[in-house]
Each structure stands twice: as structure tokens, then as C-alpha cells.
Design an enzyme around this catalytic site. Structure first.
Site, PDB file in Angstrom:
ATOM      1  NE  ARG A 165      -3.972  -2.146   0.638  1.00 53.26           N
ATOM      2  CZ  ARG A 165      -3.892  -3.452   0.414  1.00 53.26           C
ATOM      3  NH1 ARG A 165      -2.819  -3.957  -0.186  1.00 53.26           N
ATOM      4  NH2 ARG A 165      -4.884  -4.248   0.749  1.00 53.26           N
ATOM      5  CB  SER A 237      -8.004  -2.228   5.350  1.00 58.72           C
ATOM      6  OG  SER A 237      -8.358  -3.486   4.853  1.00 58.72           O
ATOM      7  CD  GLU A 333      -5.305   0.126   2.959  1.00 56.34           C
ATOM      8  OE1 GLU A 333      -5.126  -0.936   3.579  1.00 56.34           O
ATOM      9  OE2 GLU A 333      -6.025   0.205   1.947  1.00 56.34           O
TER      10      GLU A 333
HETATM   11  N1  EPU Z   1      -9.861 -11.694  11.532  1.00 51.98           N
HETATM   12  C1  EPU Z   1     -10.257 -11.751  12.853  1.00 51.98           C
HETATM   13  N2  EPU Z   1     -11.526 -11.361  13.147  1.00 51.98           N
HETATM   14  C2  EPU Z   1     -12.391 -10.956  12.201  1.00 51.98           C
HETATM   15  C3  EPU Z   1     -11.990 -10.892  10.851  1.00 51.98           C
HETATM   16  C4  EPU Z   1     -10.698 -11.267  10.548  1.00 51.98           C
HETATM   17  O1  EPU Z   1      -9.490 -12.158  13.735  1.00 51.98           O
HETATM   18  O2  EPU Z   1     -13.538 -10.627  12.545  1.00 51.98           O
HETATM   19  C5  EPU Z   1      -8.472 -12.128  11.222  1.00 51.98           C
HETATM   20  C6  EPU Z   1      -8.446 -13.586  10.792  1.00 51.98           C
HETATM   21  O3  EPU Z   1      -7.293 -14.157  11.349  1.00 51.98           O
HETATM   22  C7  EPU Z   1      -8.286 -13.504   9.282  1.00 51.98           C
HETATM   23  C8  EPU Z   1      -7.403 -12.281   9.187  1.00 51.98           C
HETATM   24  O4  EPU Z   1      -7.932 -11.380  10.164  1.00 51.98           O
HETATM   25  O5  EPU Z   1      -7.678 -14.633   8.768  1.00 51.98           O
HETATM   26  C9  EPU Z   1      -7.312 -11.643   7.841  1.00 51.98           C
HETATM   27  O6  EPU Z   1      -8.589 -11.192   7.408  1.00 51.98           O
HETATM   28  P1  EPU Z   1      -8.881 -10.951   5.843  1.00 51.98           P
HETATM   29  O7  EPU Z   1      -8.576 -12.149   5.059  1.00 51.98           O
HETATM   30  O8  EPU Z   1     -10.230 -10.338   5.733  1.00 51.98           O
HETATM   31  O9  EPU Z   1      -7.780  -9.929   5.372  1.00 51.98           O
HETATM   32  P2  EPU Z   1      -7.160  -8.639   6.020  1.00 51.98           P
HETATM   33  O10 EPU Z   1      -5.723  -8.902   6.245  1.00 51.98           O
HETATM   34  O11 EPU Z   1      -7.948  -8.119   7.168  1.00 51.98           O
HETATM   35  C10 EPU Z   1      -6.353  -7.652   3.735  1.00 51.98           C
HETATM   36  C11 EPU Z   1      -6.401  -6.327   3.038  1.00 51.98           C
HETATM   37  C12 EPU Z   1      -7.748  -6.139   2.365  1.00 51.98           C
HETATM   38  C13 EPU Z   1      -7.951  -7.265   1.369  1.00 51.98           C
HETATM   39  C14 EPU Z   1      -7.881  -8.601   2.105  1.00 51.98           C
HETATM   40  C15 EPU Z   1      -7.946  -9.767   1.167  1.00 51.98           C
HETATM   41  C16 EPU Z   1      -4.921  -4.851   4.273  1.00 51.98           C
HETATM   42  C17 EPU Z   1      -4.816  -3.711   5.227  1.00 51.98           C
HETATM   43  N3  EPU Z   1      -6.159  -5.255   3.989  1.00 51.98           N
HETATM   44  O12 EPU Z   1      -7.300  -7.599   4.789  1.00 51.98           O
HETATM   45  O13 EPU Z   1      -7.690  -4.920   1.653  1.00 51.98           O
HETATM   46  O14 EPU Z   1      -9.195  -7.150   0.703  1.00 51.98           O
HETATM   47  O15 EPU Z   1      -6.625  -8.700   2.828  1.00 51.98           O
HETATM   48  O16 EPU Z   1      -6.765  -9.822   0.421  1.00 51.98           O
HETATM   49  O17 EPU Z   1      -3.906  -5.334   3.786  1.00 51.98           O
HETATM   50  C18 EPU Z   1      -8.151  -2.589   1.798  1.00 51.98           C
HETATM   51  O18 EPU Z   1      -6.932  -2.417   1.656  1.00 51.98           O
HETATM   52  O19 EPU Z   1      -8.952  -1.633   1.942  1.00 51.98           O
HETATM   53  C19 EPU Z   1      -8.670  -3.944   1.862  1.00 51.98           C
HETATM   54  C20 EPU Z   1      -9.947  -4.230   2.102  1.00 51.98           C
END
Ligand code: EPU
Length: 337
Positions: A165, A237, A333
Site C-alpha cells: 500500500r 481497511s 492505510e
Molecule cells: N480476523 C479476525 N476477526 C475478524 C476478521 C478477521 O481475527 O472478525 C483475522 C483472521 O485471522 C483472518 C485475518 O484477520 O484470517 C485476515 O482477514 P482478511 O482475510 O479479511 O484480510 P485482512 O488482512 O484483514 C487484507 C487487506 C484487504 C484485502 C484482504 C484480502 C490490508 C490492510 N487489507 O485484509 O484490503 O481485501 O486482505 O486480500 O492489507 C483494503 O486495503 O482496503 C482492503 C480491504
């Protein structure tokens, strides 16, 4: 032709749905318009800020200056061979329209980035990413107007300093000093599908893997997890997933053995900020009209009537809670204006 509006509401230019105003709003339809406009003393005498759809912006107040938006919306094929097609897209093209266009034509590379809100220029600046792909993987060049040099500069991908990012255009002192006009992409005619992230494979189970089915799966996952900014204001995010050194991770995993992490290299791992925020019990926490989204606590939503300051204060609460419990510093972000 440059379109200029005075005391203009930014409601359509920030996905948090904040009813903030800008003193001036200027929109350019060509590189020539932009060059003429930014050379003028009217522009040079005020503060200015380039925006796309505002899907990563948090306006803390009305803007006393000029918000500048690209309305360059043409997409053209520059060249192609048996394997690759090179596409030039205007900065003002809606990102997901470009993804849909590529998928329809059988060009692979950005299908995992389906349904990300925003426009092409800002998407490149932000180096958007999801489901194991980043926009930088498909970028060949970014064309931008430099306010310092007062001319257009073409940045090859290697000069864009892309990171998680991150890009050259977001870093100080470049921030706000470059106006992206076009992005050149290279897409594959023999797509290499990237289905390793999360539950993408699971959602596609039993289906033929095509660009269209991958796009549909990504859209289904996003619609399930993330709030639709048209229905509930948000900027995806709010924080980046923090990087920790192995020693810090090992220390934390003694106390929290279930803590998830993804290796980045031999020394560093990435930890899901959503998990850290969840562990702090902050799902559903509110300040004024701002709330932590229940299904994905990395997202702050405007439940209605939130101000930029409500959102910023809630973000501060989250940062403090995570810092106290885990000693981890979350970085936004979202860009504050
Ligand atoms: N999780 C929890 N509780 C929850 C939800 C998630 O503990 O209620 C934990 C779980 O361990 C899960 C982990 O968070 O495995 C990761 O969650 P998720 O797969 O939704 O991905 P993320 O890391 O939260 C990132 C990007 C998103 C992107 C997704 C999918 C960043 C800051 N965010 O989210 O990007 O869509 O991966 O690739 O890197 C954005 O940048 O606006 C965005 C939405």
C-alpha cells in the site's frame, strides 16, 4: 476543458459519506488542461490536493483550497502480441470497470482486484492489493504531471517505489505533488490464476476456473465480508497489517499461541490487524456515528451522521488499545486530509 466549481460538496468524492465541502473543485479531461491549470497563479496561490473517488481519504474538515480530480477516462490498446496486451487507461476510469473490461476480453492480471472501490490513478498511487495480487504486478508505467518540474513525467514501474500500500507518489515530499494522468498496464492472454489466498479456492470448488469465475468469487467474498460504501460509508481497511520482527512475534505467541501471521521474509512477518483489534474486544465500538464493523474489525464504518473527527477518534482508540495489549503500532492505510 477544465471544469471548476465553487463551495462544492465532496459527498461523491469520499466513500466515508462525509458531507464536507471544498472551496474549489477542479476537474481536468486532458493532460493539456491540467498543465495549463496548474501553471496558473490561481492554482499556485492555494493549497491543493488530487483525489480520485476518495475511497482511501478521511476529510477531518472542509477543505480550504482546490481539490483536483481527473476526468481522463479513455482506455486504449497500445500494442499486443501472442502473449501480452498493453493497455493505457486514464486516471479517472473507475477501477472495477477496468477489471470488468479486462475479464471480458480474456486478459488476466487484475481479476483478484475485482470490486475494489476507487479510480485507476489513485489505485496506482495506493498500490491496491487483495487476494494475493497487487496492482503493481500489472503496471508498466505511471504517467504523472509534476508540479515541481511543471511537466509530465513518465515513471517506469521500477521507479514507482511500490511497496505494501505504498508508492513514490504517497511518500513525503512527493505526496500531493504529482497528478497521475494515465497508467499503462500489461495483461496476460494466458492468465496465471492466483488462488492461494484465504478461501478463494474453497469458493471456487467444483467450478471451472476462468477469469470470470475468479472475478465472481472475489466479488462474492468481498460482498460477504466488507460493507458496501454505497449503503454504509467506509474506506475499506482503515489500518495496514503491521510488520513485526520474528523476536516480537515469538514473544507475543507465548501469550497468544493462536495469533495468525504470514511470513514476509526471514526476519519479518505480517500480522492481521483485524485479529489484533478483534482480540481487544473492539468489534462494534463506537464514537458518535463511527463504528468498528462487526464482520471485519479492520473497517471503520459511518453508521450515519459520523464526522471525520468521530472516525479519527475511534481510530485513535483502536491504536491505543492495540498498543497497550500487544505493543504493536498500527498505521493507517487511510490518508487524513
Ligand atoms: N480476523 C479476525 N476477526 C475478524 C476478521 C478477521 O481475527 O472478525 C483475522 C483472521 O485471522 C483472518 C485475518 O484477520 O484470517 C485476515 O482477514 P482478511 O482475510 O479479511 O484480510 P485482512 O488482512 O484483514 C487484507 C487487506 C484487504 C484485502 C484482504 C484480502 C490490508 C490492510 N487489507 O485484509 O484490503 O481485501 O486482505 O486480500 O492489507 C483494503 O486495503 O482496503 C482492503 C480491504
Amino acid at each position: 476543458m477544465m471544469k471548476i466549481k465553487e463551495n462544492y460538496s465532496l459527498l461523491a468524492h469520499n466513500t466515508f459519506g462525509l458531507d464536507v465541502k471544498t472551496r474549489w473543485f477542479a476537474e481536468y479531461e486532458s493532460e493539456e488542461d491540467l498543465a495549463r491549470f496548474v501553471s496558473d497563479t490561481f492554482f499556485r496561490s492555494q493549497q491543493s490536493c488530487p483525489v480520485g473517488q476518495g475511497s482511501n481519504l478521511l476529510f477531518l474538515d472542509d477543505f480550504i483550497g482546490i481539490i483536483v480530480h481527473s476526468a481522463i477516462r479513455n482506455v486504449s490498446v497500445l500494442k499486443e502480441d501472442a502473449d501480452w496486451v498493453y493497455i493505457q487507461s486514464g486516471a479517472g476510469v473507475v477501477w472495477d470497470h477496468l477489471v470488468a473490461y479486462c475479464v471480458q476480453n480474456g486478459w488476466g492480471g487484475i481479476e483478484n482486484l475485482s470490486l475494489i472501490p476507487g479510480e485507476v490513478g489513485a489505485a496506482a498511487v495506493q498500490n491496491i492489493g487483495a487476494y494475493g495480487s497487487e496492482i503493481q504486478d500489472a503496471i508498466v508505467e505511471v504517467h504523472a504531471f509534476s508540479l515541481e518540474k511543471n511537466q509530465k513525467v513518465i515513471f517506469h514501474r521500477s521507479e514507482c517505489e511500490f511497496g505494501y500500500r505504498e508508492s513514490f507518489f504517497k511518500k513525503e515530499p512527493n505526496k500531493g505533488r504529482f497528478y497521475v494522468t494515465y497508467v499503462v498496464f500489461r495483461f496476460s492472454k494466458h492468465p496465471n490464476f492466483n488462488l492461494e489466498y484465504g478461501n478463494l479456492k474453497e469458493v471456487l470448488h467444483g467450478k471451472t476456473i476462468t477469469l470470470q469465475s475468479v472475478r465472481e468469487a472475489v466479488i462474492a467474498i468481498r460482498q460477504h465480508k466488507l460493507p458496501d460504501p454505497k449503503l454504509m460509508g467506509n474506506a475499506g481497511s482503515f489500518f495496514k497489517n503491521p510488520y513485526l520482527c520474528i523476536a516480537h512475534l515469538q514473544g507475543l505467541r507465548k501469550a497468544y499461541p493462536d495469533m495468525p501471521f504470514y511470513p514476509v521474509n526471514d526476519e519479518v512477518v505480517k500480522v492481521p490487524a483485524a485479529w489484533l483489534i478483534d482480540q481487544c474486544g473492539m468489534k462494534g465500538a463506537t464514537v458518535g456515528g463511527a463504528a468498528i464493523f462487526e464482520r471485519q474489525p479492520l473497517v471503520i464504518v459511518n453508521k450515519g451522521g459520523a464526522t471525520g473527527n468521530d472516525i479519527a477518534q475511534l481510530a485513535e482508540k483502536v491504536k491505543t488499545a492495540v498498543k497497550q495489549k500487544f505493543g504493536v503500532e498500527l498505521r493507517p492505510e487511510v490518508n487524513y486530509i
